[in-house]
Write an enzyme that holds these catalytic residues in place. Structure first.
Site, short mmCIF file in Angstrom:
data_model
loop_
_atom_site.label_atom_id
_atom_site.label_comp_id
_atom_site.label_asym_id
_atom_site.label_seq_id
_atom_site.Cartn_x
_atom_site.Cartn_y
_atom_site.Cartn_z
N ALA A 70 -5.38 -1.76 -15.54
CA ALA A 70 -5.76 -2.97 -14.79
C ALA A 70 -7.24 -2.90 -14.44
O ALA A 70 -7.84 -1.81 -14.44
CB ALA A 70 -4.95 -3.07 -13.49
N LEU A 98 0.07 0.78 -16.35
CA LEU A 98 -0.79 1.04 -15.18
C LEU A 98 -2.19 0.49 -15.39
O LEU A 98 -3.01 0.49 -14.46
CB LEU A 98 -0.88 2.56 -14.91
CG LEU A 98 0.42 3.36 -14.91
CD1 LEU A 98 0.15 4.80 -14.48
CD2 LEU A 98 1.44 2.74 -13.96
N SER A 131 1.62 -4.48 -6.88
CA SER A 131 0.77 -3.99 -5.80
C SER A 131 1.06 -4.69 -4.47
O SER A 131 1.37 -5.88 -4.43
CB SER A 131 -0.68 -4.26 -6.20
OG SER A 131 -1.51 -4.26 -5.07
N GLU A 160 -1.11 -5.65 -2.63
CA GLU A 160 -2.11 -6.72 -2.53
C GLU A 160 -1.46 -8.08 -2.77
O GLU A 160 -1.99 -9.11 -2.34
CB GLU A 160 -3.25 -6.44 -3.52
CG GLU A 160 -4.45 -7.37 -3.46
CD GLU A 160 -5.33 -7.26 -2.22
OE1 GLU A 160 -5.31 -6.21 -1.55
OE2 GLU A 160 -6.05 -8.24 -1.92
N ASP A 164 -3.74 7.24 -11.23
CA ASP A 164 -2.28 7.28 -11.32
C ASP A 164 -1.83 7.75 -12.69
O ASP A 164 -0.88 8.52 -12.82
CB ASP A 164 -1.69 5.88 -11.07
CG ASP A 164 -1.90 5.43 -9.65
OD1 ASP A 164 -2.58 6.13 -8.89
OD2 ASP A 164 -1.38 4.35 -9.29
N TYR A 207 -7.42 -10.59 -7.80
CA TYR A 207 -6.60 -9.43 -8.18
C TYR A 207 -5.15 -9.67 -7.75
O TYR A 207 -4.22 -9.50 -8.55
CB TYR A 207 -7.17 -8.18 -7.51
CG TYR A 207 -6.32 -6.95 -7.66
CD1 TYR A 207 -6.49 -6.08 -8.72
CD2 TYR A 207 -5.32 -6.65 -6.72
CE1 TYR A 207 -5.70 -4.94 -8.86
CE2 TYR A 207 -4.52 -5.52 -6.85
CZ TYR A 207 -4.72 -4.67 -7.92
OH TYR A 207 -3.92 -3.57 -8.06
O1 G4F Z 1 -9.98 1.02 -0.79
P1 G4F Z 1 -10.00 -0.43 -1.02
O2 G4F Z 1 -11.04 -0.97 -1.93
O3 G4F Z 1 -8.53 -0.82 -1.47
P2 G4F Z 1 -7.73 -2.23 -1.52
O4 G4F Z 1 -8.63 -3.37 -1.57
O5 G4F Z 1 -6.73 -2.20 -0.40
O6 G4F Z 1 -6.99 -2.13 -2.92
C1 G4F Z 1 -6.32 -0.94 -3.34
O7 G4F Z 1 -4.98 -0.99 -2.93
C2 G4F Z 1 -4.19 -2.01 -3.54
C3 G4F Z 1 -2.77 -1.89 -2.98
O8 G4F Z 1 -2.64 -2.74 -1.88
C4 G4F Z 1 -4.20 -1.85 -5.05
F1 G4F Z 1 -3.42 -2.78 -5.62
C5 G4F Z 1 -5.62 -1.95 -5.54
O9 G4F Z 1 -5.66 -1.75 -6.94
C6 G4F Z 1 -6.43 -0.86 -4.86
O10 G4F Z 1 -5.92 0.38 -5.30
O11 G4F Z 1 -10.18 -1.20 0.39
C7 G4F Z 1 -9.35 -0.95 1.48
C8 G4F Z 1 -9.88 -1.67 2.70
C9 G4F Z 1 -10.16 -3.16 2.47
O12 G4F Z 1 -9.70 -3.88 3.58
C10 G4F Z 1 -11.69 -3.25 2.44
O13 G4F Z 1 -12.21 -4.49 2.89
O14 G4F Z 1 -11.14 -1.10 3.06
C11 G4F Z 1 -12.04 -2.14 3.40
N1 G4F Z 1 -13.40 -1.63 3.24
C12 G4F Z 1 -14.32 -1.51 4.23
N2 G4F Z 1 -15.46 -1.01 3.75
C13 G4F Z 1 -13.96 -1.19 2.10
C14 G4F Z 1 -15.27 -0.79 2.42
N3 G4F Z 1 -13.47 -1.08 0.84
C15 G4F Z 1 -14.28 -0.57 -0.12
N4 G4F Z 1 -13.79 -0.45 -1.38
N5 G4F Z 1 -15.58 -0.19 0.15
C16 G4F Z 1 -16.11 -0.28 1.40
O15 G4F Z 1 -17.26 0.07 1.64
#
Ligand code: G4F
Length: 332
Positions: free
Chosen positions: A84, A82, A127, A129, A15, A153
């Protein structure tokens, strides 16, 4: 006309780098802080396209005195906080560091702002989150939806969000929260799910890797493009009064559906290549996000330009080009 001056923490991230580009294109002078990292190349590679109008220095949200002296020197018109520890799953492994950086760090920069340049405007990267388990009856989250975070977080972001509102009310500061839902791009870290899926799928397509290992396929996210979302940050600080805004597309898809789209696009079999690995699950999962950005659309005139398909296609093209042009980087 006098140039506007912006100060961005977290400028080397997805960002921060898009925001810096956006502000420089609007003729701002941009200052940013980067944290010291033992691998120097990792600190600036998202910023390498920016040649003019940018000044970087070392800094850290946990070092209040250096923030104060920087703000005293720069006297920014706009501050974008931004920086974090931005990875939700990692926040379960390092909760103390996450809470120090994402909560106490915000206290530190608010104090420096209040003491050194209270006429400036302050943006806090809040966020989706923060909503955690909470969804309104119609299936959306919006500014008034209660906050019930499900991760260290999320808890830290709620603390910071409330602190920003408190500083706004108590000290009459122009301090605003942007409550941004997930936003992606080719610059996203590859340990976040979209860029991990796209990069790995491209590697499978090119025969560089066999499988994609992921966690929960059943959580839903509202995915937008980071370029659209940094424009909202700037609109929030240029609104006539400080306020809090949800920024989202209003569409929600499961991780499984997102993987289906990418695999279909690359003509790959999901059944053959996608494996579930428990290590990517979280102790508590945020199951469902879908944001209602009506307030930002109405008051700020903001709306996203990118569709989900455009975001994913752009990321797929990025990784296909990357491996085409960097044949020596097969292990990357
Ligand atoms: O891409 P993620 O790690 O993003 P998450 O946890 O939603 O957080 C992001 O968005 C937030 C805004 O709501 C921000 F505040 C935060 O800083 C970040 O940018 O995971 C998204 C989804 C989750 O439900 C996770 O459990 O994907 C699922 N997931 C499934 N397999 C996975 C995986 N996430 C990740 N990182 N890696 C996996 O292998």
């Amino acid at each position: 006309m006098k140039k506007k001056i912006a100060f961005i923490t977290g400028i080397a991230g997805q960002d921060g780098s898009y925001l810096a580009e956006c502000l420089i294109s609007k003729n701002y002078k941009v200052y940013g802080i980067v944290r010291r990292n033992s691998v120097v190349e990792h600190q600036k590679n998202r910023l390498e396209n920016i040649k003019h109008g940018l000044e970087l220095t070392y800094g850290d949200l946990l070092n209040e005195s250096s923030l104060s002296s920087l703000l005293r020197k720069i006297k920014p018109s706009e501050i974008y906080n931004l920086a974090a520890q931005s990875h939700v799953r990692i926040s379960f492994d390092i909760p103390e560091f996450t809470i120090k950086t994402n909560a106490i760090g915000v206290l530190n920069i608010l104090q420096a702002y209040k003491n050194e340049c209270p006429k400036s405007k302050f943006y806090q990267a809040s966020s989706s989150e923060m909503f955690g388990r909470s969804v309104d009856k119609d299936g959306y989250q919006r500014e008034k939806t209660p906050l019930e975070p499900t991760s260290p977080y999320g808890c830290a972001k709620v603390f910071a969000y409330n602190l920003v509102k408190h500083y706004r009310n108590a000290y009459k500061l122009f301090a605003s929260n942007g409550i941004l839902f997930n936003h992606e791009s080719e610059r996203r870290g590859t340990n976040f799910v979209t860029n991990k899926v796209v990069k790995t799928a491209v590697r499978i397509k090119l025969g560089l890797q066999k499988n994609l290992e992921v966690g929960n396929l059943n959580s839903y996210r509202d995915w937008g493009h980071a370029k659209d979302y940094v424009k909202a940050m700037n609109l929030i600080l240029n609104h006539k009064k400080p306020d809090d805004f949800v920024i989202a597309t209003g569409q929600s898809r499961s991780v499984g559906q997102m993987i289906n789209y990418v695999f279909k696009k690359l003509n790959l079999s999901k059944n053959k290549h996608v494996k579930i690995n428990q290590k990517y699950f979280r102790p508590e999962e945020l199951k469902y996000l879908r944001g209602d950005a009506s307030k930002a659309r109405k008051i700020l005139g903001w709306k996203p330009q990118y569709t989900f398909e455009m975001i994913m296609d752009e990321m797929i093209d990025f990784w296909l080009n990357f491996y085409e042009q960097n044949k020596n980087l097969k292990d990357y």
